[in-house]
Motif scaffolding. Structure first.
Motif, PDB file in Angstrom:
ATOM      1  N   MET A 129       0.840  -1.184   0.000  1.00 13.37           N
ATOM      2  CA  MET A 129       0.000   0.000   0.000  1.00 13.37           C
ATOM      3  C   MET A 129       0.882   1.243   0.000  1.00 13.37           C
ATOM      4  O   MET A 129       1.945   1.244   0.591  1.00 13.37           O
ATOM      5  CB  MET A 129      -0.907  -0.005   1.205  1.00 13.37           C
ATOM      6  N   ILE A 130       0.388   2.273  -0.646  1.00 14.84           N
ATOM      7  CA  ILE A 130       1.140   3.499  -0.797  1.00 14.84           C
ATOM      8  C   ILE A 130       0.430   4.617  -0.047  1.00 14.84           C
ATOM      9  O   ILE A 130      -0.706   4.933  -0.358  1.00 14.84           O
ATOM     10  CB  ILE A 130       1.256   3.860  -2.290  1.00 14.84           C
ATOM     11  N   PRO A 131       1.075   5.198   0.978  1.00 17.44           N
ATOM     12  CA  PRO A 131       0.416   6.297   1.686  1.00 17.44           C
ATOM     13  C   PRO A 131       0.447   7.574   0.859  1.00 17.44           C
ATOM     14  O   PRO A 131       1.491   8.014   0.420  1.00 17.44           O
ATOM     15  CB  PRO A 131       1.226   6.452   2.959  1.00 17.44           C
ATOM     16  N   ILE A 132      -0.706   8.150   0.621  1.00 22.55           N
ATOM     17  CA  ILE A 132      -0.832   9.386  -0.141  1.00 22.55           C
ATOM     18  C   ILE A 132      -1.777  10.303   0.622  1.00 22.55           C
ATOM     19  O   ILE A 132      -2.831   9.878   1.072  1.00 22.55           O
ATOM     20  CB  ILE A 132      -1.423   9.112  -1.542  1.00 22.55           C
ATOM     21  N   SER A 133      -1.401  11.553   0.758  1.00 26.99           N
ATOM     22  CA  SER A 133      -2.266  12.519   1.422  1.00 26.99           C
ATOM     23  C   SER A 133      -3.299  13.027   0.435  1.00 26.99           C
ATOM     24  O   SER A 133      -2.960  13.606  -0.582  1.00 26.99           O
ATOM     25  CB  SER A 133      -1.440  13.675   1.952  1.00 26.99           C
ATOM     26  N   ILE A 134      -4.560  12.773   0.696  1.00 28.71           N
ATOM     27  CA  ILE A 134      -5.641  13.284  -0.127  1.00 28.71           C
ATOM     28  C   ILE A 134      -6.449  14.221   0.753  1.00 28.71           C
ATOM     29  O   ILE A 134      -7.050  13.797   1.731  1.00 28.71           O
ATOM     30  CB  ILE A 134      -6.523  12.150  -0.685  1.00 28.71           C
ATOM     31  N   ASN A 135      -6.436  15.486   0.392  1.00 29.87           N
ATOM     32  CA  ASN A 135      -7.046  16.542   1.182  1.00 29.87           C
ATOM     33  C   ASN A 135      -6.438  16.510   2.576  1.00 29.87           C
ATOM     34  O   ASN A 135      -5.236  16.670   2.725  1.00 29.87           O
ATOM     35  CB  ASN A 135      -8.566  16.424   1.201  1.00 29.87           C
TER      36      ASN A 135
ATOM     37  N   THR B 288      -5.152  10.719   5.150  1.00 31.61           N
ATOM     38  CA  THR B 288      -4.201   9.873   4.448  1.00 31.61           C
ATOM     39  C   THR B 288      -4.938   8.691   3.856  1.00 31.61           C
ATOM     40  O   THR B 288      -5.714   8.031   4.532  1.00 31.61           O
ATOM     41  CB  THR B 288      -3.114   9.367   5.413  1.00 31.61           C
ATOM     42  N   CYS B 289      -4.702   8.450   2.602  1.00 29.26           N
ATOM     43  CA  CYS B 289      -5.307   7.318   1.917  1.00 29.26           C
ATOM     44  C   CYS B 289      -4.213   6.370   1.457  1.00 29.26           C
ATOM     45  O   CYS B 289      -3.125   6.795   1.094  1.00 29.26           O
ATOM     46  CB  CYS B 289      -6.104   7.779   0.703  1.00 29.26           C
ATOM     47  N   PHE B 290      -4.485   5.111   1.507  1.00 31.20           N
ATOM     48  CA  PHE B 290      -3.591   4.084   1.008  1.00 31.20           C
ATOM     49  C   PHE B 290      -4.253   3.527  -0.245  1.00 31.20           C
ATOM     50  O   PHE B 290      -5.216   2.779  -0.153  1.00 31.20           O
ATOM     51  CB  PHE B 290      -3.391   2.991   2.053  1.00 31.20           C
ATOM     52  N   PHE B 291      -3.767   3.931  -1.388  1.00 30.17           N
ATOM     53  CA  PHE B 291      -4.377   3.562  -2.650  1.00 30.17           C
ATOM     54  C   PHE B 291      -3.406   2.681  -3.431  1.00 30.17           C
ATOM     55  O   PHE B 291      -2.317   3.110  -3.788  1.00 30.17           O
ATOM     56  CB  PHE B 291      -4.719   4.830  -3.426  1.00 30.17           C
TER      57      PHE B 291
ATOM     58  N   GLY C 259      -9.437  -4.391  -8.180  1.00 26.75           N
ATOM     59  CA  GLY C 259      -9.508  -4.496  -6.729  1.00 26.75           C
ATOM     60  C   GLY C 259      -8.579  -3.434  -6.170  1.00 26.75           C
ATOM     61  O   GLY C 259      -7.367  -3.487  -6.391  1.00 26.75           O
ATOM     62  N   ILE C 260      -9.133  -2.458  -5.484  1.00 27.50           N
ATOM     63  CA  ILE C 260      -8.381  -1.312  -4.972  1.00 27.50           C
ATOM     64  C   ILE C 260      -8.339  -1.376  -3.457  1.00 27.50           C
ATOM     65  O   ILE C 260      -9.371  -1.568  -2.812  1.00 27.50           O
ATOM     66  CB  ILE C 260      -9.062   0.013  -5.390  1.00 27.50           C
TER      67      ILE C 260
END
Length: 104
Positions: A1-7, A10-13, A29-30
């Motif tokens: 999983m890749i941690p990404i800051s969305i707004n 933190t989302c792991f997309f 599958g996400i």
């Protein structure tokens, strides 16, 4: 999983798996934060639809996921490995979050 800051959260997309639904549709599958989502999408078209019973994804977030996957489909014209795809997702989202980064 890749941690990404969305707004502000933190989302792991990451893409966990891809299956072919029809000749022109795939089911992705996400993995996002703590949930696994199933998204139906036509090849090279930004038309994602959530298929699961998880909490409904925010339309802006669903559109962003779809845009990123579509960008990869168009760029590579064939399905790359999941590992490579997830690295590219990280690069694309990083570039979107910080437009001052050098494009790769």
């Amino acid at each position: 999983m890749i941690p990404i800051s969305i707004n502000t959260k933190t989302c792991f997309f990451s893409v966990k798996h891809i299956t072919q639904e029809h000749d022109i549709k795939f089911i992705y599958g996400i993995s996002l934060n703590t949930h696994n989502y199933f998204i139906s999408k036509s090849v090279n078209i930004n038309d994602c639809e959530q298929l699961d019973n998880n909490p409904v994804l925010d339309i802006e977030l669903l559109n962003e996921i779809c845009e990123v996957i579509t960008e990869l489909e168009i760029r590579y014209q064939k399905r790359p490995s999941l590992e490579f795809m997830n690295k590219e997702i990280f690069k694309i989202l990083g570039r979107r979050r910080n437009p001052n980064l050098i494009r790769s």
